[in-house]
Motif scaffolding. Structure first.
Motif, mmCIF file in Angstrom:
data_model
loop_
_atom_site.group_PDB
_atom_site.id
_atom_site.type_symbol
_atom_site.label_atom_id
_atom_site.label_comp_id
_atom_site.label_asym_id
_atom_site.label_seq_id
_atom_site.Cartn_x
_atom_site.Cartn_y
_atom_site.Cartn_z
ATOM 1 N N VAL A 535 0.868 -1.186 0.000
ATOM 2 C CA VAL A 535 0.000 0.000 0.000
ATOM 3 C C VAL A 535 0.898 1.227 0.000
ATOM 4 C CG1 VAL A 535 -1.872 1.243 1.124
ATOM 5 C CG2 VAL A 535 -1.762 -1.261 1.284
ATOM 6 N N LEU A 536 0.691 2.102 -0.973
ATOM 7 C CA LEU A 536 1.547 3.269 -1.162
ATOM 8 C C LEU A 536 0.941 4.531 -0.556
ATOM 9 C CD1 LEU A 536 2.412 2.722 -4.960
ATOM 10 C CD2 LEU A 536 3.717 1.944 -2.979
ATOM 11 N N ASN A 537 1.813 5.483 -0.304
ATOM 12 C CA ASN A 537 1.419 6.862 -0.011
ATOM 13 C C ASN A 537 0.476 6.981 1.185
ATOM 14 O OD1 ASN A 537 1.945 9.515 -0.795
ATOM 15 N ND2 ASN A 537 0.012 9.669 -1.929
ATOM 16 N N LEU A 538 0.803 6.247 2.235
ATOM 17 C CA LEU A 538 0.024 6.360 3.483
ATOM 18 C C LEU A 538 0.500 7.590 4.237
ATOM 19 C CD1 LEU A 538 0.125 2.578 4.457
ATOM 20 C CD2 LEU A 538 -1.815 3.830 3.491
ATOM 21 N N ARG A 539 -0.473 8.465 4.648
ATOM 22 C CA ARG A 539 -0.097 9.797 5.126
ATOM 23 C C ARG A 539 -0.362 10.028 6.611
ATOM 24 N NH1 ARG A 539 1.425 13.272 1.338
ATOM 25 N NH2 ARG A 539 1.220 12.598 -0.842
ATOM 26 N N ASN A 540 -0.862 8.997 7.327
ATOM 27 C CA ASN A 540 -1.026 9.152 8.777
ATOM 28 C C ASN A 540 -1.024 7.779 9.428
ATOM 29 O OD1 ASN A 540 -3.886 8.161 8.855
ATOM 30 N ND2 ASN A 540 -4.231 10.031 7.632
ATOM 31 N N ALA A 541 -0.918 7.795 10.758
ATOM 32 C CA ALA A 541 -0.786 6.546 11.512
ATOM 33 C C ALA A 541 -2.015 5.670 11.380
ATOM 34 C CB ALA A 541 -0.493 6.857 12.977
ATOM 35 N N GLN A 542 -3.200 6.284 11.370
ATOM 36 C CA GLN A 542 -4.423 5.494 11.279
ATOM 37 C C GLN A 542 -4.490 4.747 9.947
ATOM 38 O OE1 GLN A 542 -6.719 5.095 13.834
ATOM 39 N NE2 GLN A 542 -7.342 3.424 12.486
ATOM 40 N N ALA A 543 -4.055 5.428 8.873
ATOM 41 C CA ALA A 543 -4.067 4.773 7.559
ATOM 42 C C ALA A 543 -3.117 3.587 7.540
ATOM 43 C CB ALA A 543 -3.687 5.782 6.473
ATOM 44 N N VAL A 544 -1.974 3.732 8.215
ATOM 45 C CA VAL A 544 -1.014 2.626 8.283
ATOM 46 C C VAL A 544 -1.597 1.466 9.080
ATOM 47 C CG1 VAL A 544 1.255 1.920 9.117
ATOM 48 C CG2 VAL A 544 0.978 4.141 8.004
#
Length: 684
Positions: A535-544
């Motif tokens: 998964v690319l371009n994750l921009r915050n901890a919750q998304a990760v």
């Protein structure tokens, strides 16, 4: 001429023949070619063969023969070879089949071949499963069949594993002077490369051609290349193995492994050995190499009295590594004067028929063209049928070519577009006068291409020895991407900053430490993209955290900093070929791997200069150089990264099975590169 262990076998003064019908044929062929040495038939029952008294056994011979033809059954072959070796004979041809080439039919085939090699000891043997050799220089034959050769004073040597192909090649009517034909069959003890090394030392040999079904000894091939370069006698190879069917046939027919076709191309090019893809191309290339050796460059001129032929010549060079450069300004006035105003002066040149049949004007026209500094000058000329037509004016043209070449010192070839339109007496006369008698446009272009490639290779410093490391045994393990990157980073390969995690919560924490945006990858999965494990371009901890929970990867996760958009993507891989060992593959990476089929192979070890040249040969190199105003890529960083990868492969060659970097992202100039995915498979 230096002494070689094969000298007595290849140039015998005394020949012993063992067997019945095949042995008799050997004597017949020696007599027909005027062999001046002694021939000793050995047979337990016959009193004489072709006027020569028979010896009942090997022990009855007056001396140890220089060479022996052993034409008996496979079991008796081993016994006779053992006796010859103990007696001090110079070598033997083992005619019988039923050895390692027949293991599918005969359970003891491989064992019997080992016994044959052991029986021979230090005495050279050719075969088993082969016809032997024809020495057209000295009239010495160990050959149990008809052939088309005649005595020559100098010429080329042709070597093959296949006896039938050897016979076919001797029947050529193309004007090629063949000095030796040697067959090696199973190459149980003596390889084609070994024989070629011995023959190339003969001052009467001008070039060597090999028809190869499989390379066995890589060091022998390197030794041959070095001797060829030192002796200024080029080698050209026709190697089968381009198709799956050919590779299968090679294994079943000669117990040889054909190996990878692309790797074979790369290795031969590195060694300065030419490669062709057909028997006609082999013969035509040998003709050029016999007359001229390697070409200094790839420039060709062509003249014909037909626009159709000129077009055929121009089209034949498309996509080939030859060129028809424009005529030199100083050539134009002279050509215009002799050819007239109606002829368009170009290269290839249609000189029309204005000078046809005029020896003086043709000589003047050809001389003007040959003075252009081209590496090879061709005149297209198909001779008429001798049984129905008068070829006198065609011979006038041939004589004009000979005269023009003599006047200028330029290399010239007379080219018949159809092989049947080059009569053998004409070809013989041309070759004797230093004019290459070419048959076939494609074959002539191939010959020029190969000769120029050998010339370029010889202009470079001799290559370093190929990486030839015996692979260790053991179970294969696949490293995780994280572990692979740790190893490669330690060798100087740039990789994205990354941290491992073993839960979705830890993945989010590691992302916070790295700084966003990040990439999340599942570990222990070979094809991550297809499995949804990237998964690319994750921009915050919750998304990760959410992405990691969706993956549910038991082996853990790799969290990496996102890399800026690249200028180009490369693939860098190392695979182990069963014959040539490890080599490096460079190509267009990412989604373009299968789409573009844009790759080159680098034998190892490789210098930075070789890596730079290899990248420059790729189609995708246009992007790295700044295609249509786009930013230039960091080419030097890419070269350094590939060099670091190559060094890792060389250092770990004993264990390494496979390495794959895809993609290696080439960033804008000054910003480096990054290997964003890595696979390593190795022996435990």
């Amino acid at each position: 001429m230096t002494s070689n262990p094969l000298d007595r076998l290849l140039r015998p003064q005394t020949i012993a023949v063992f067997g019945g019908r095949e042995a008799r044929r050997v004597i017949e062929q020696c007599d027909r070619m005027g062999f001046a040495g002694e021939i000793w038939p050995v047979h337990p029952k016959l009193d004489e063969v072709l006027g020569r008294s028979c010896y009942r056994a090997l022990s009855d011979l007056p001396a140890a023969p220089d060479a022996a033809f052993v034409g008996v059954n496979r079991a008796l072959t081993v016994d006779i070879v053992r006796g010859l070796s103990r007696a001090g004979a110079g070598g033997a041809v083992c005619y019988a089949s039923g050895f390692s080439e027949a293991t599918a039919e005969l359970a003891d085939g491989a064992e019997l071949q080992r016994a044959l090699v052991e029986a021979a000891g230090d005495m050279p043997i050719l075969g088993p499963n082969c016809y032997g050799l024809i020495n057209g220089l000295d009239g010495a034959l160990l050959w149990p069949d008809q052939h088309g050769m005649e005595r020559v004073e100098h010429g080329v040597a042709i070597l093959t594993q296949s006896s039938n192909i050897a016979i076919n090649l001797t029947m050529q009517t193309r004007g090629l002077p063949i000095a030796y034909v040697v067959t090696a069959g199973n190459q149980a003890q003596t390889s084609l490369a070994d024989v070629a090394c011995a023959l190339i030392e003969d001052p009467r040999i001008t070039a060597v051609g090999l028809h190869v079904e499989g390379f066995g000894d890589l060091s022998a091939l390197e030794r041959l290349a070095a001797i060829a370069r030192r002796s200024k006698k080029p080698v050209v190879v026709l190697k089968v193995g381009r198709s799956e069917q050919a590779r299968h046939a090679a294994v079943s027919h000669t117990a040889s492994l054909a190996g990878s076709n692309a790797v074979a191309d790369a290795v031969l090019a590195r060694l300065g050995i030419g490669r062709v893809q057909s028997l006609p191309a082999l013969l035509e290339t040998l003709k050029l190499l016999h007359i001229a050796g390697p070409l200094p460059n790839r420039s060709i001129s062509s003249m014909s009295c037909s626009g159709g032929e000129a077009s055929l010549m121009a089209d034949a060079a498309v996509g080939r590594k030859v060129e028809f450069p424009a005529l030199q300004p100083q050539q134009l006035p002279r050509l215009r004067q002799v050819l007239g105003e109606m002829v368009a002066l170009s290269n290839p040149l249609d000189y029309h028929t204005f000078v046809w049949g005029d020896a003086a004007r043709q000589t003047e026209a050809f001389t003007a063209m040959f003075a252009g500094g081209f590496a090879l000058n061709l005149v297209v000329l198909d001779f008429p049928r001798g049984d129905r037509c008068d070829a006198a004016e065609w011979m006038t043209t041939a004589d004009a070519v000979i005269a023009a070449a003599s006047a200028t010192g330029a290399l010239a070839g007379l080219l018949a577009t159809l092989p049947e339109n080059m009569p053998e007496p004409v070809a013989d006369r041309l070759m004797a006068n230093g004019i290459v008698a070419f048959s076939g446009i494609d074959e002539a272009i191939t010959a020029a291409e190969v000769a120029a490639a050998i010339g370029r290779a010889w202009d470079r410093p001799p290559p370093a020895p190929l990486l030839d490391v015996r692979q260790m045994d053991g179970e294969i393990e696949t490293l995780t991407e994280a572990d692979a990157k740790i190893e490669l980073s330690a060798c100087g390969l740039p990789v994205p900053r990354g941290l491992q995690a073993f839960s979705s919560r830890e993945a989010a924490e590691q992302a916070e430490r790295l700084g966003f945006p990040v990439v999340l990858k599942g570990l222990g999965i070979a094809h991550k993209t297809e499995a949804g494990a990237v998964v690319l371009n994750l921009r915050n901890a919750q998304a990760v955290s959410d992405a990691a929970a969706a993956m549910a990867c038991d082996a853990g996760y790799l969290v990496e900093k996102m890399i800026d958009p690249p200028v180009a993507e490369l693939i860098v891989g190392a695979t182990r070929d069963p014959v040539f060992g490890l080599s490096l593959t460079l190509g267009a990476g990412g989604i373009f791997v299968e789409l573009l089929e844009d790759s080159v192979i680098l034998p190892l070890p490789a210098t930075k200069a070789e890596i730079h040249a290899a990248i420059s040969r790729l189609k995708i190199a246009k992007l790295i150089h700044g295609y249509r105003g786009r930013p230039r890529g960091d080419l030097e960083a890419a070269v350094d990264a590939v060099a670091a990868t190559a060094e890792y492969v060389v250092t770990n060659a004993v264990r390494l099975e496979e390495l794959d970097l895809n993609p290696l992202m080439v960033l804008p100039e000054g910003r480096g590169v990054a290997a964003v995915d890595a696979l390593i498979r190795r022996r435990r």
